[in-house]
Design an enzyme around this catalytic site. Structure first.
Site, PDB file in Angstrom:
ATOM      1  N   SER A  60       0.799  -1.229   0.000  1.00  0.00           N
ATOM      2  CA  SER A  60       0.000   0.000   0.000  1.00  0.00           C
ATOM      3  C   SER A  60       0.833   1.280   0.000  1.00  0.00           C
ATOM      4  O   SER A  60       0.311   2.354  -0.293  1.00  0.00           O
ATOM      5  CB  SER A  60      -0.948   0.019   1.196  1.00  0.00           C
ATOM      6  N   LYS A 134       0.860   4.638   6.817  1.00  0.00           N
ATOM      7  CA  LYS A 134       0.346   5.515   5.768  1.00  0.00           C
ATOM      8  C   LYS A 134       1.055   6.868   5.877  1.00  0.00           C
ATOM      9  O   LYS A 134       1.758   7.151   6.845  1.00  0.00           O
ATOM     10  CB  LYS A 134      -1.167   5.735   5.894  1.00  0.00           C
TER      11      LYS A 134
END
Length: 247
Positions: A60, A134
């Site tokens: 990701s 993230k």
């Protein structure tokens, strides 16, 4: 009476030397054990309060981070060092971001014991699958929108030119549109691999509406440590957020 001797040396003298050697060997083992214990305690304190190791379990964050990379995380963030836009942060699941995993079956006790010991000094990270990583896009009070006519994301009305994103041939930095204001004590986060990241955008129906509570942040990733050919620091691209405004 004459004193018994062997090769010109008294028997009591040889016994004294053997005893001294035994004590010297014991002192060496004792000192070595003390050094090892101190090293483990120091590493444990560093791991608990300063630096922690994690591995990357998914794609990701490509191409900034790829699967199975190992990173070090600065645990002074956010308690002592404030989070900034662009920071790559590790955080605990705010609720519903990660799939429910079945209870782990007991494994080899020797292997698990070794992994536990390595985790104490930050060389193993058995709980990496319980955390997410993230990039911070919005701080408390920021308005984050996507996307403008050029496919860019905007923070407080300022379009972002994001060199770190992976778009897989797409023009827009997000396949879904959104317009949010980050509440107090929270963050808006997104993966660099924008078309393969279940980040804030995809968790807006969850208990935190897609926002990550700052209290869930474990720290800021600052360096890739493994594999060696990928060793290097992780920046937060301050130039991307120039003009966005200070919060």
């Amino acid at each position: 009476m004459t004193e018994n001797t062997l090769a010109g040396e008294s028997i009591p003298s040889r016994r004294s030397q053997r005893a001294t050697k035994k004590r010297g060997g014991w002192y060496f083992v004792r000192d070595l054990a003390v050094i090892v214990v101190i090293a483990i305690l120091a590493s444990f304190l560093v791991k608990t309060f300063l630096v922690r190791s994690f591995y990357i379990p998914s794609g990701s964050m490509e191409n900034t981070l790829i699967k199975d990379d190992r990173i070090l995380v600065n645990e002074l963030v956010p308690n002592l060092v404030p989070i900034q836009r662009g920071d790559v942060v590790v955080f605990r699941d705010p609720g519903g971001w990660l799939p429910v995993t079945p209870q782990k079956k007991p494994g080899n006790p020797i292997v698990e014991g070794g992994e536990w010991l390595l985790s104490l000094v930050g060389l193993a990270s058995p709980d990496s699958n319980d955390h997410l990583i993230k990039r911070v896009i919005g701080l408390p009070g920021d308005r984050v929108e996507c996307c403008n006519a050029l496919g860019q994301m905007m923070v407080n009305g300022v379009p972002l030119d994001e060199p770190y994103v992976k778009l897989k041939g797409h023009q827009s930095v997000s396949e879904i549109n959104f317009d949010v204001v980050v509440p107090e004590g929270s963050l808006w986060v997104m993966g660099d691999n924008r078309y393969d990241s279940l980040d804030s955008r995809f968790n807006q129906q969850g208990p935190t509406k897609g926002f990550v509570p700052i209290k869930n942040v474990v720290g800021r990733a600052f360096v890739i440590t493994w594999p060696f050919d990928r060793w290097g620091g992780l920046g937060n691209y301050p130039e991307v957020f120039d003009g966005v405004g200070k919060k």
